[in-house]
Scaffold this active site. Structure first.
Site, short mmCIF file in Angstrom:
data_model
loop_
_atom_site.label_atom_id
_atom_site.label_comp_id
_atom_site.label_asym_id
_atom_site.label_seq_id
_atom_site.Cartn_x
_atom_site.Cartn_y
_atom_site.Cartn_z
N THR A 29 0.84 -1.19 0.00
CA THR A 29 0.00 0.00 0.00
C THR A 29 0.88 1.25 0.00
O THR A 29 2.04 1.20 0.40
CB THR A 29 -0.93 0.05 1.24
N ASP A 30 0.31 2.35 -0.47
CA ASP A 30 1.03 3.62 -0.39
C ASP A 30 1.22 4.02 1.07
O ASP A 30 0.51 3.55 1.97
CB ASP A 30 0.23 4.73 -1.10
N LYS A 31 2.18 4.90 1.31
CA LYS A 31 2.41 5.42 2.66
C LYS A 31 1.14 6.07 3.21
O LYS A 31 0.49 6.84 2.52
CB LYS A 31 3.55 6.44 2.63
#
Length: 317
Positions: A29-31
């Site tokens: 997942t993205d940050k």
């Protein structure tokens, strides 16, 4: 690591070499993006699964939970067996307001605008070249071809004094920033900030600067393991990797530890509301120069319950 080795039976050799542990996660997942359902695979020597789950959860912070430990085939890799992924994006409905004067916390989404949002989202369904919906990719890069199975927008619901919708995206795989750019383009198109033809143009050969919506509302909902289930669990010899038995626990965890934080963050910091302000300065197009009138935006400030957005203090509800 010592506690994990001692209480959940990671062998001494595996504890010092993560490659021997064969640790893998089903999806990245993205940050700043949360996961409601995630799967990891690794080599464990566990006799009492229920007790091991209890021990793990007793040592984890409240916003991380282990639902179960399931025995699989020896060669199982959760990333390789991931067949598709489901994400949700929690979105305050004021982002779809047609004017900046209407963009405030108490806004309620009209039915015709909701239908416009749903119609716009269907445009992304199917196999398309999403090179404009990620970073650092060229149009002829085959990895930019992605298949979205479905995108749905829920009916609006109210949390506190803010109305929200859940946008659910089901695809085989997603690229970096892809979902946030899909949401960004949908918002821009619905608000008429960008001409409607830019939606089609963003899938053609020229580079478009598609707006990137905030990551605050994005949730990894589920990584489906249908390939594994079909191959190894269809005859009931192995336990299928499905979430039916944990749905109520997942629902409660998601409500308390993920969605509640999203609602409170938007109420306190106005992350999405302030991002909407930037859309009126977004040019979208990086090709030939277009008429200046195309980018003319109204000079009306958006408001938060009657207060101009630019005067709302950060970190203050």
């Amino acid at each position: 690591k010592q506690w994990y080795q001692r209480r959940v039976a990671i062998t001494a050799g595996n504890a010092t070499d993560i490659k021997k542990l064969s640790f893998q996660r089903a999806s990245r997942t993205d940050k700043g993006v949360s996961a409601a359902r995630q799967i990891v695979s690794c080599n464990l020597h566990v006799d009492d699964i229920e007790r091991s789950v209890e021990l793990l959860n007793s040592q984890l912070p409240s916003d991380i939970i282990v639902y179960d430990i399931i025995r699989t085939t020896k060669s199982y890799d959760c990333h390789k067996y991931a067949t598709s992924r489901v994400y949700q994006y929690l979105c305050p409905t004021y982002v779809f307001a047609k004017t900046y004067a209407e963009t405030y916390i108490g806004y309620r989404l009209p039915q015709d605008v909701l239908e416009q949002v749903r119609t716009t989202l269907t445009f992304f369904v199917g196999t398309k070249n999403f090179f404009n919906y990620t970073s650092g990719k060229k149009m002829n890069d085959p990895s930019c071809s992605r298949y979205l199975r479905s995108i749905e927008c829920s009916d609006p619901f109210v949390m506190g004094n803010t109305e929200w919708v859940r946008i659910t995206l089901h695809g085989d795989s997603f690229m970096y920033h892809m979902i946030r750019k899909i949401i960004g383009m949908t918002i821009a198109t619905t608000r008429d900030v960008t001409p409607a033809q830019y939606l089609q143009k963003s899938f053609e050969s020229e580079r478009c600067d598609v707006p990137l919506a905030p990551g605050l509302g994005l949730i990894l909902e589920e990584v489906k393991q249908q390939r594994y289930n079909n191959k190894f669990a269809s005859d009931n010899t192995r336990k299928p990797l499905v979430w039916d038995a944990y749905e109520e626990t997942v629902r409660q965890f998601k409500a308390d530890q993920i969605e509640k934080v999203i609602y409170e963050e938007e109420q306190k910091r106005r992350v999405v509301l302030q991002w909407v302000e930037t859309l009126k300065m977004h040019t979208f197009y990086t090709g030939d120069v277009l008429p200046e009138s195309l980018f003319t935006k109204p000079e009306v400030k958006s408001t938060v319950e009657g207060v101009p957005c630019s005067t709302v203090p950060m970190g203050n509800g």
